[in-house]
Every structure is written in structure tokens, then in C-alpha cells.
Design an enzyme around this catalytic site. Structure first.
Site, PDB file in Angstrom:
ATOM      1  N   LYS A  54       1.057  -1.256  -0.088  1.00  0.00           N
ATOM      2  CA  LYS A  54      -0.067   0.051  -0.098  1.00  0.00           C
ATOM      3  C   LYS A  54       0.955   1.161  -0.133  1.00  0.00           C
ATOM      4  O   LYS A  54       2.017   1.274   0.439  1.00  0.00           O
ATOM      5  CB  LYS A  54      -0.848  -0.154   1.151  1.00  0.00           C
TER       6      LYS A  54
ATOM      7  N   HIS B  90      -2.028  -5.651   1.487  1.00  0.00           N
ATOM      8  CA  HIS B  90      -3.287  -6.194   1.237  1.00  0.00           C
ATOM      9  C   HIS B  90      -3.045  -7.612   0.775  1.00  0.00           C
ATOM     10  O   HIS B  90      -1.859  -7.906   0.115  1.00  0.00           O
ATOM     11  CB  HIS B  90      -4.066  -5.446   0.144  1.00  0.00           C
TER      12      HIS B  90
ATOM     13  N   GLU C 178      -9.434 -11.088  -7.981  1.00  0.00           N
ATOM     14  CA  GLU C 178      -8.375  -9.682  -7.417  1.00  0.00           C
ATOM     15  C   GLU C 178      -7.103 -10.017  -8.480  1.00  0.00           C
ATOM     16  O   GLU C 178      -6.816  -8.735  -9.104  1.00  0.00           O
ATOM     17  CB  GLU C 178      -7.883  -9.797  -6.115  1.00  0.00           C
TER      18      GLU C 178
ATOM     19  N   ASN D 125      -1.890   0.438   6.800  1.00  0.00           N
ATOM     20  CA  ASN D 125      -1.416  -0.911   7.240  1.00  0.00           C
ATOM     21  C   ASN D 125      -0.561  -1.891   6.297  1.00  0.00           C
ATOM     22  O   ASN D 125      -0.742  -2.903   6.370  1.00  0.00           O
ATOM     23  CB  ASN D 125      -2.659  -1.696   7.856  1.00  0.00           C
TER      24      ASN D 125
ATOM     25  N   TYR E  56     -12.159  -2.641  -3.845  1.00  0.00           N
ATOM     26  CA  TYR E  56     -12.727  -2.803  -2.467  1.00  0.00           C
ATOM     27  C   TYR E  56     -14.055  -2.620  -2.442  1.00  0.00           C
ATOM     28  O   TYR E  56     -14.758  -2.296  -1.514  1.00  0.00           O
ATOM     29  CB  TYR E  56     -12.185  -1.642  -1.826  1.00  0.00           C
TER      30      TYR E  56
HETATM   31  P1  RTP Z   1      -6.749  -6.140   3.228  1.00  0.00           P
HETATM   32  O1  RTP Z   1      -8.043  -6.533   2.406  1.00  0.00           O
HETATM   33  O2  RTP Z   1      -6.339  -4.776   2.764  1.00  0.00           O
HETATM   34  O3  RTP Z   1      -5.826  -7.129   2.869  1.00  0.00           O
HETATM   35  O4  RTP Z   1      -7.194  -6.148   4.911  1.00  0.00           O
HETATM   36  P2  RTP Z   1      -7.665  -7.304   5.631  1.00  0.00           P
HETATM   37  O5  RTP Z   1      -8.328  -8.333   4.901  1.00  0.00           O
HETATM   38  O6  RTP Z   1      -6.915  -7.663   6.888  1.00  0.00           O
HETATM   39  O7  RTP Z   1      -8.946  -6.201   6.038  1.00  0.00           O
HETATM   40  P3  RTP Z   1     -10.495  -6.114   5.648  1.00  0.00           P
HETATM   41  O8  RTP Z   1     -11.469  -6.614   6.605  1.00  0.00           O
HETATM   42  O9  RTP Z   1     -10.626  -6.774   4.378  1.00  0.00           O
HETATM   43  O10 RTP Z   1     -10.517  -4.438   5.333  1.00  0.00           O
HETATM   44  C1  RTP Z   1      -9.996  -3.822   4.214  1.00  0.00           C
HETATM   45  C2  RTP Z   1      -9.281  -2.604   4.858  1.00  0.00           C
HETATM   46  O11 RTP Z   1     -10.009  -1.626   5.172  1.00  0.00           O
HETATM   47  C3  RTP Z   1      -9.524  -1.004   6.236  1.00  0.00           C
HETATM   48  N1  RTP Z   1     -10.356  -1.305   7.607  1.00  0.00           N
HETATM   49  N2  RTP Z   1     -10.438  -0.141   8.423  1.00  0.00           N
HETATM   50  N3  RTP Z   1     -11.431   1.406  10.497  1.00  0.00           N
HETATM   51  C4  RTP Z   1     -11.730   0.073  10.529  1.00  0.00           C
HETATM   52  O12 RTP Z   1     -12.445  -0.594  11.291  1.00  0.00           O
HETATM   53  C5  RTP Z   1     -11.180  -0.730   9.350  1.00  0.00           C
HETATM   54  N4  RTP Z   1     -11.644  -1.941   9.348  1.00  0.00           N
HETATM   55  C6  RTP Z   1     -10.976  -2.438   8.052  1.00  0.00           C
HETATM   56  C7  RTP Z   1      -8.057  -1.659   6.551  1.00  0.00           C
HETATM   57  O13 RTP Z   1      -7.101  -0.737   6.123  1.00  0.00           O
HETATM   58  C8  RTP Z   1      -8.148  -3.031   5.793  1.00  0.00           C
HETATM   59  O14 RTP Z   1      -6.719  -3.383   5.370  1.00  0.00           O
HETATM   60 MG    MG Z   2      -9.545  -8.055   3.108  1.00  0.00          MG
END
Ligand code: RTP
Ligand code: MG
Length: 141
Positions: A11, A117, A128, A114, A51
Site C-alpha cells: 500500500k 493487502h 483480484e 496498514n 474494494y
Molecule cells: P486487506 O483486505 O487490505 O488485505 O485487509 P484485511 O483483509 O486485513 O481487512 P478487511 O477487513 O478486508 O478490510 C480492508 C481494509 O479496510 C481497512 N479497515 N479499516 N477502521 C476500521 O475498522 C477498518 N477495518 C478495516 C483496513 O485498512 C483494511 O486493510
Molecule cells: Mg480483506
């Protein structure tokens, strides 16, 4: 464990920190091969499309704004159990909860910025990868 492919994105925050090579090195040491790769500054429409599954979530706008704040490094990774292995290397979404030694523990600043991804399942990985790479640009090796 089957050979899988997964979509990984370094990112904007991690690209700005100049740790692309460090993160690639972690993939390689874990047995994941980079089979497609490109740097790209995503448009708003591209980030929103990527997303789309999160479109109704309260953090969607912040997420999209962050993802278009600078160029990202996009790669397909291939290897045994690549999807879970990459998620393990990444650590928890919130870097405060990420295991020490994971990419997010070492390089992420917040749950928004963070660092990486990674696809979360075989179905999303296939969608994806195809979102960013035509088949001819993915090199099995
Ligand atoms: P990613 O898709 O980016 O790999 O991350 P992830 O699976 O660990 O998390 P996901 O639930 O898919 O969420 C996508 C991205 O959204 C942001 N996020 N912010 N503020 C919040 O509560 C929150 N929750 C998720 C994060 O940047 C996350 O990587
Ligand atoms: Mg995710």
C-alpha cells in the site's frame, strides 16, 4: 497443501517508506514466488472497484482515499498455501494486534495505513488477480 496464487498489494504507506524490497524478501524467504508485478497509482474508480465488497462499510471512503494517496506495488504470489501463508506474513489488519515480526507489526502505522493487502480466499484471489493482470502477464514458474 495445493499450489495457490494470491493477490498482494504493498500500500502507499509502505511504498513511501521504501520497503518494497524488504517485503518482497519476506515473500521469497517464505517460499512465495512473485509471478506478476507492477507499480500503479490507482484511480478512485479502480480503488472503489477493488474494494467494492466494503462499499457499505463506514471506513470505505477513508480506505479509498488512502489507497489513492500514492502509488502501490501490486503482485501475484504463487506457492504452497499461498493465500494463508501471505496472510500469516502480513499479520492482523490492526497493526497493534499483529504478531511481532509480521509485515504489519514492522511497517504499518494504523488500521488504515496498514502496509499490505492480501486476498482472503481462493475465489477472491482469482477475482483480484484478474482485476489487475491479464492472464498473459502472470508467469507460472
Ligand atoms: P486487506 O483486505 O487490505 O488485505 O485487509 P484485511 O483483509 O486485513 O481487512 P478487511 O477487513 O478486508 O478490510 C480492508 C481494509 O479496510 C481497512 N479497515 N479499516 N477502521 C476500521 O475498522 C477498518 N477495518 C478495516 C483496513 O485498512 C483494511 O486493510
Ligand atoms: Mg480483506
Amino acid at each position: 497443501m495445493a499450489i495457490e496464487r494470491t493477490l498482494s498489494i504493498i500500500k502507499p504507506d509502505a511504498v513511501a517508506k521504501n520497503v518494497i524490497g524488504e517485503i518482497y524478501s519476506r515473500f521469497e524467504k517464505a517460499g512465495l514466488k512473485v509471478v506478476a508485478s507492477k507499480m500503479k497509482h490507482l484511480s478512485r474508480a479502480e480503488a472503489e472497484g477493488f474494494y467494492a465488497v466494503h462499499a457499505a462499510r463506514p471506513f470505505f471512503n477513508d480506505l479509498v482515499n488512502f489507497m489513492i494517496s500514492g502509488p502501490v506495488m501490486i503482485q501475484a504470489l504463487e506457492g504452497e498455501g499461498a493465500i494463508a501463508k501471505n496472510r500469516e506474513l502480513m499479520g492482523a489488519t490492526d497493526p497493534k494486534k499483529a504478531e511481532p515480526g509480521t509485515i504489519r507489526a514492522d511497517f504499518a502505522d494504523s488500521i488504515d495505513a496498514n502496509a499490505v493487502h492480501g486476498s482472503d480466499a481462493p475465489e477472491t484471489a482469482a477475482v483480484e488477480i484478474a482485476y489487475f493482470f491479464p492472464q498473459a502477464e502472470v508467469y507460472s514458474r
